[in-house]
Design an enzyme around this catalytic site. Structure first.
Site, PDB file in Angstrom:
ATOM      1  N   ASP A  40       0.828  -1.193   0.000  1.00  0.00           N
ATOM      2  CA  ASP A  40       0.000   0.000   0.000  1.00  0.00           C
ATOM      3  C   ASP A  40       0.869   1.252   0.000  1.00  0.00           C
ATOM      4  OD1 ASP A  40      -2.720   1.171   0.335  1.00  0.00           O
ATOM      5  OD2 ASP A  40      -1.902   1.864   2.249  1.00  0.00           O
ATOM      6  N   GLU A  55      12.002 -18.264  -5.581  1.00  0.00           N
ATOM      7  CA  GLU A  55      11.990 -17.216  -6.597  1.00  0.00           C
ATOM      8  C   GLU A  55      10.591 -16.827  -7.046  1.00  0.00           C
ATOM      9  OE1 GLU A  55      14.354 -18.632  -9.785  1.00  0.00           O
ATOM     10  OE2 GLU A  55      16.237 -18.620  -8.658  1.00  0.00           O
TER      11      GLU A  55
END
Length: 578
Positions: free
Chosen positions: A242, A294
């Protein structure tokens, strides 16, 4: 920059044991993660769930985690790859959960922590990934740390976790600077001491119940190291961050100039947006995610212009995605969209990352309504309401909304969808003032309606209480009658419906590998139409007010059903093999 003493990618013992909760066995690293491949995010279509408005399992009128879990099959059948959950953490809900009081638990209104763990597991069983929201710029004023700060004294360690300053003037009754809250009004609030006397001021770029953390403080870094690991241990596939561009503020907290005060655009250059030091945070977090494999990702909500600066968030070793708000903000005009597409592909390509396209989310007027307005760029956070000077024409809004989606989903890269857009839901305009909850509305005394109109609970079943959102008739915001006709059960299997259009587009996007393709512009028969090729698919979109001839070839997708023999106004088609 990173506070002195915190070595990059080396968590403290405190962060390793954050929350003292039990690690979820079998979910803590990539070798045990059931989903592949690691680079899934480069062309993924990710569906945003706004939990309080998605599905209510127990009749409270507020959506919950069990409600989301019960509809995961519907999201799988839609054809998306992952689900992003807006905040479900403990919160007083002054800003719909973006005021977090505990980052490592679940608000009782949404369920319990076990519900979140079951939701993640169930999604993975279906082949769906889960991304959760992270709110690092500020906490709730009810967070334990802020309560400790209020009970402490100026200069204390407790206050140093937030941005407290003395006021100006003889009595300190003038805010430390002239910064304004995104929600309206001043960005500073003065506290009252235990003896009743006025004290210091604290910074809150958003609501006064959302005090900003001080990211020059090492404790703040360690705290969020622990938050990341807590949810990664439970199997989440990534974090949407955010206001990712706001964590660091310019040293000295300088006043805004008159021009900066006047510029309310979301990407305006200000001393609390897009400071270079913020990238130290994401390089550090990237290292933490790498410990889990990953395939875990970070996505930036960064209202940053120009796109070259936004693309800095997705450089190697930082974040993986950044919402393309320049694209979301572009008006329904061929030149504007072509320019932003070109600029996006270059900027993100130069950074070694795909563009992440988006048209709607929980903070903006739904694109099905916005694109039918004359003022299409006033998207944040004014909103639409009963006294707005313009209302979108419903037929035009639906037509443009469908055409815009068909255009976006043909572009190479990743894409985000916002819950309900697959149903063609419009912005809800006629919400009574007394029922509005967005702090923007209240902090501006109704001058700006805010974001409630895009957050209304979505419809599932026409002939059911709350249109299937809740087993009771309760909804935290009122649903308009038109939602009944747009309910999912009314659209399922209807080839003319927006739901079936989305399913078709998402299926064809995968079949033709458009997300990993390359875009090349082609000559259009009309200046008001865009034409490009991606792989073996030719895409045409008509922005004008008269039909345009279509080239030869098989139409495999059309935003108008049945597809007309010409490219109609506000119409997008996909043609195979041309």
């Amino acid at each position: 920059m990173r506070p002195h003493g915190l070595e990059q990618n080396q968590p403290s013992e405190r962060s390793r044991s954050f929350g003292q909760r039990t690690r979820v066995v079998g979910m803590s690293n990539s070798s045990s993660h059931p989903l592949r491949p690691a680079d899934w995010w480069q062309d993924a279509v990710i569906y945003q769930v706004y939990p309080r408005s998605f599905a209510d399992s127990n009749g409270t009128g507020l959506g919950d985690l069990k409600g989301i879990q019960g509809h995961l099959g519907d999201l799988k059948s839609l054809g998306v790859d992952a689900v992003w959950l807006s905040p479900f953490y403990p919160s007083p809900q002054n800003d719909a959960g973006y005021d977090v009081s505990d980052y490592t638990d679940v608000d009782p209104s949404f369920g319990v922590l076990a519900d979140a763990e079951k939701l993640i597991f169930s999604a993975h069983e279906l082949g769906l990934r889960i991304i959760v929201d992270l709110v690092p710029n500020h906490s709730s004023s009810e967070h334990r740390w802020f309560q400790e700060a209020l009970a402490s004294t100026p200069g204390s360690n407790a206050r140093a976790r937030y941005i407290f300053r003395d006021g100006l003037g003889e009595d300190g009754d003038i805010p430390p600077n002239n910064w304004e809250s995104v929600f309206g009004g001043p960005a500073w609030t003065r506290i009252t001491q235990a003896d009743g006397s006025p004290g210091q001021w604290y910074l809150h770029l958003f609501d006064s119940s959302q005090p900003d953390f001080d990211w020059t403080n090492q404790e703040v870094w360690e705290h969020f190291d622990g938050v990341l690991r807590f949810w990664l241990d439970r199997g989440v596939d990534g974090f949407r961050v955010d206001v990712a561009h706001s964590l660091m503020k310019e040293p000295g907290l300088p006043d805004l100039s008159d021009a900066q005060l006047a510029d309310r655009s979301p990407g305006a250059a200000k001393p609390f947006w897009d400071q270079d030091a913020v990238h130290d945070v994401y390089r550090h977090w990237s290292g933490i995610l790498a410990e889990y494999g990953e395939d875990r990702i970070l996505c930036a909500e960064a209202w940053v212009w120009p796109l070259e600066r936004m693309a800095r968030y997705v450089r190697p070793g930082e974040m993986h995605q950044a919402f393309n708000f320049a694209y979301l903000s572009a008006p329904w005009q061929p030149e504007a969209l072509r320019d932003v597409i070109d600029e996006s592909l270059k900027a993100f390509g130069d950074a070694g990352a795909p563009s992440t396209w988006v048209l709607s989310n929980h903070d903006v007027v739904r694109h099905t309504s916005r694109l039918a307005l004359a003022d299409q760029e006033s998207i944040v956070p004014g909103g639409l309401g009963p006294n707005s000077p313009e209302r979108p024409d419903p037929a035009l809004a639906t037509r443009r909304g469908r055409a815009a989606t068909a255009l976006m989903l043909a572009l190479p890269g990743s894409a985000y969808l916002y819950q309900g857009e697959e149903l063609g839901l419009p912005e809800v305009i006629d919400i009574p003032d007394a029922l509005r909850e967005d702090p923007t509305f209240h902090r501006t005394n109704g001058e700006r309606y805010g974001r409630d109109g895009c957050r209304v609970p979505i419809p599932w079943v026409k002939d059911a209480p709350a249109f299937g959102f809740s087993p009771s008739r309760e909804t935290w915001l009122p649903q308009p009658e038109v939602f009944g006709e747009l309910a999912r059960d009314q659209q399922e299997g209807d080839p003319s419906s927006t739901l079936e259009l989305y399913k078709t587009l998402l299926q064809l996007r995968k079949e033709h590998a458009l997300g990993t393709g390359q875009l090349s512009w082609q000559e259009s028969a009309d200046p008001q139409a865009l034409r490009f090729q991606n792989g073996n698919v030719t895409v045409l979109c008509n922005f004008g007010n008269h039909p345009v001839a279509l080239p030869d070839g098989k139409i495999i997708a059309s935003s108008i059903w049945p597809a007309p023999s010409e490219l109609a106004p506000d119409h997008t088609v996909w043609i195979k093999g041309h």
